[in-house]
Motif scaffolding. Structure first.
Motif, PDB file in Angstrom:
ATOM      1  N   VAL A 188       7.142 -16.318 -18.503  1.00 40.82           N
ATOM      2  CA  VAL A 188       7.249 -17.114 -19.723  1.00 40.82           C
ATOM      3  C   VAL A 188       6.311 -16.544 -20.775  1.00 40.82           C
ATOM      4  O   VAL A 188       5.267 -15.971 -20.454  1.00 40.82           O
ATOM      5  N   ALA A 189       6.689 -16.674 -22.046  1.00 45.02           N
ATOM      6  CA  ALA A 189       5.911 -16.097 -23.134  1.00 45.02           C
ATOM      7  C   ALA A 189       4.494 -16.656 -23.153  1.00 45.02           C
ATOM      8  O   ALA A 189       4.272 -17.846 -22.971  1.00 45.02           O
ATOM      9  N   GLN A 190       3.540 -15.776 -23.373  1.00 47.15           N
ATOM     10  CA  GLN A 190       2.136 -16.119 -23.543  1.00 47.15           C
ATOM     11  C   GLN A 190       1.519 -15.063 -24.460  1.00 47.15           C
ATOM     12  O   GLN A 190       2.248 -14.323 -25.126  1.00 47.15           O
ATOM     13  N   GLU A 191       0.211 -15.019 -24.530  1.00 46.62           N
ATOM     14  CA  GLU A 191      -0.427 -14.033 -25.396  1.00 46.62           C
ATOM     15  C   GLU A 191       0.037 -12.615 -25.032  1.00 46.62           C
ATOM     16  O   GLU A 191       0.183 -12.293 -23.844  1.00 46.62           O
ATOM     17  N   PRO A 192       0.303 -11.753 -26.035  1.00 44.34           N
ATOM     18  CA  PRO A 192       0.830 -10.409 -25.743  1.00 44.34           C
ATOM     19  C   PRO A 192       0.030  -9.617 -24.721  1.00 44.34           C
ATOM     20  O   PRO A 192       0.615  -8.951 -23.855  1.00 44.34           O
ATOM     21  N   ASP A 193      -1.310  -9.671 -24.787  1.00 46.78           N
ATOM     22  CA  ASP A 193      -2.110  -8.919 -23.814  1.00 46.78           C
ATOM     23  C   ASP A 193      -1.863  -9.419 -22.394  1.00 46.78           C
ATOM     24  O   ASP A 193      -1.807  -8.622 -21.445  1.00 46.78           O
ATOM     25  N   SER A 194      -1.716 -10.729 -22.243  1.00 49.51           N
ATOM     26  CA  SER A 194      -1.432 -11.287 -20.915  1.00 49.51           C
ATOM     27  C   SER A 194      -0.058 -10.852 -20.422  1.00 49.51           C
ATOM     28  O   SER A 194       0.119 -10.522 -19.240  1.00 49.51           O
ATOM     29  N   LEU A 195       0.922 -10.837 -21.325  1.00 53.43           N
ATOM     30  CA  LEU A 195       2.258 -10.389 -20.941  1.00 53.43           C
ATOM     31  C   LEU A 195       2.252  -8.926 -20.510  1.00 53.43           C
ATOM     32  O   LEU A 195       2.918  -8.550 -19.544  1.00 53.43           O
ATOM     33  N   ARG A 196       1.500  -8.105 -21.233  1.00 54.34           N
ATOM     34  CA  ARG A 196       1.405  -6.688 -20.856  1.00 54.34           C
ATOM     35  C   ARG A 196       0.837  -6.537 -19.453  1.00 54.34           C
ATOM     36  O   ARG A 196       1.309  -5.708 -18.661  1.00 54.34           O
ATOM     37  N   ARG A 197      -0.187  -7.325 -19.136  1.00 52.50           N
ATOM     38  CA  ARG A 197      -0.786  -7.247 -17.803  1.00 52.50           C
ATOM     39  C   ARG A 197       0.224  -7.652 -16.725  1.00 52.50           C
ATOM     40  O   ARG A 197       0.266  -7.054 -15.646  1.00 52.50           O
TER      41      ARG A 197
END
Length: 321
Positions: A188-197
């Motif tokens: 699910v969408a979250q902060e971009p840096d978290s999504l990248r991880r």
């Protein structure tokens, strides 16, 4: 070209209306759909929670695109019953059904009175359940004695090809853990840096198949109106795991969100009054590494959203992606 899908939220809309919405989503130009699978809504104001397995059969029968669902086997759902249900759906609608398997939330699972296990135990139970489901859909007779128990089970009506079983994950750690068994990853969408991880962890651990992103959004004629929709319908977005895993009742979510600053809701829900601006924000998230993006308008009036999607949002997204 990124796949642009529609998310059907059982927590917010009566099953009959949600069926109309998914039919409308195909007409609007969405490439496919997915749905949640809840026994209870996140909050009393949402007010609905249709049975996803009944609904998805009707939705597949009334459309021509692919439709998937989130599913948490092991407690409320015995994996043998899930294998039978999935096999039947895949036999009736070849190549159009998929499921994203997760460890669940107490909100939906506490009703069995079996107690709510720790996260690592739920993960182990999920893995066992997925293994059982896959073996059954391959035509095996299955015995299993572990966190789930199975005695000489067999699924008799089998599809020519079993449906893909993806994994759900919010954290990078869970994403990496799922890479050994999942055929794709849904988050699910979250902060971009978290999504990248999350994406990097899944791919680095050898994860194959599509990476799927679900995006909560609120699109209205003004920023204030869009925010009001999110505040009324998706205040649960102010909460995050592990809190959301462990609360049992919709009223518990209301109490847990009481008094919290509402501005962080803009991080959980993309709030906008301009379809082009919203498309750019969604595209930025998709470009992190997602092959599929499913859009969930958190309002209960899906018809206005579908009109905006057909006329503005989807064309703008296809230009960007």
């Amino acid at each position: 070209m990124v796949f642009i899908g529609f998310h059907a939220s059982h927590e917010q809309i009566a099953p009959s209306e949600l069926l109309d919405a998914v039919i409308g989503a195909e007409r609007a130009g969405f490439d496919g759909a997915m749905c949640s699978d809840h026994l209870a809504p996140w909050s009393p104001v949402q007010g609905h929670s249709g049975f996803a397995l009944s609904w998805i059969a009707a939705a597949l029968a009334r459309t021509d695109f692919s439709i998937g669902m989130v599913n948490a086997p092991g407690q409320r759902y015995h994996p043998v019953m899930i294998a039978q249900a999935f096999a039947t759906l895949a036999e009736m609608f070849p190549g159009r059904f998929w499921a994203a398997m997760g460890s669940g939330e107490a909100l939906n699972e506490h009703v069995t009175r079996d107690g709510w296990p720790a996260k690592h135990v739920r993960n182990e139970r999920l893995r066992e359940s997925v293994d059982v489901i896959r073996r059954l859909m391959a035509g095996e007779e299955v015995d299993h004695d572990g966190l789930v128990r199975v005695h000489r089970a067999r699924v008799w009506s089998l599809p020519a090809e079993p449906p893909p079983l993806f994994a759900t994950a919010v954290s990078a750690e869970t994403a990496a853990w799922t890479a050994s068994w999942a055929q794709g990853l849904a988050t699910v969408a979250q902060e971009p840096d978290s999504l990248r991880r999350v994406v990097d962890a899944y791919r680095s651990a050898g994860g194959a198949g599509p990476c799927i992103l679900q995006v909560h959004l609120s699109l209205a004629k003004s920023d204030g109106a869009a925010f009001a929709i999110a505040r009324e319908q998706w205040r649960n977005g102010l909460l995050s795991p592990p809190v959301t895993w462990d609360l049992e009742q919709p009223e518990d979510f209301v109490a847990a969100a009481e008094g919290l600053d509402e501005e962080p809701l803009r991080k959980a829900v993309l709030i906008d009054h301009d379809a082009s601006s919203l498309a750019a924000r969604i595209a930025d998230l998709a470009e992190i590494g997602f092959e599929r993006v499913y859009l969930h308008h958190v309002g209960t009036d899906q018809s206005q959203f579908l009109d905006a999607a057909a006329n503005e949002l989807i064309p703008a997204l296809k230009e960007r992606l």
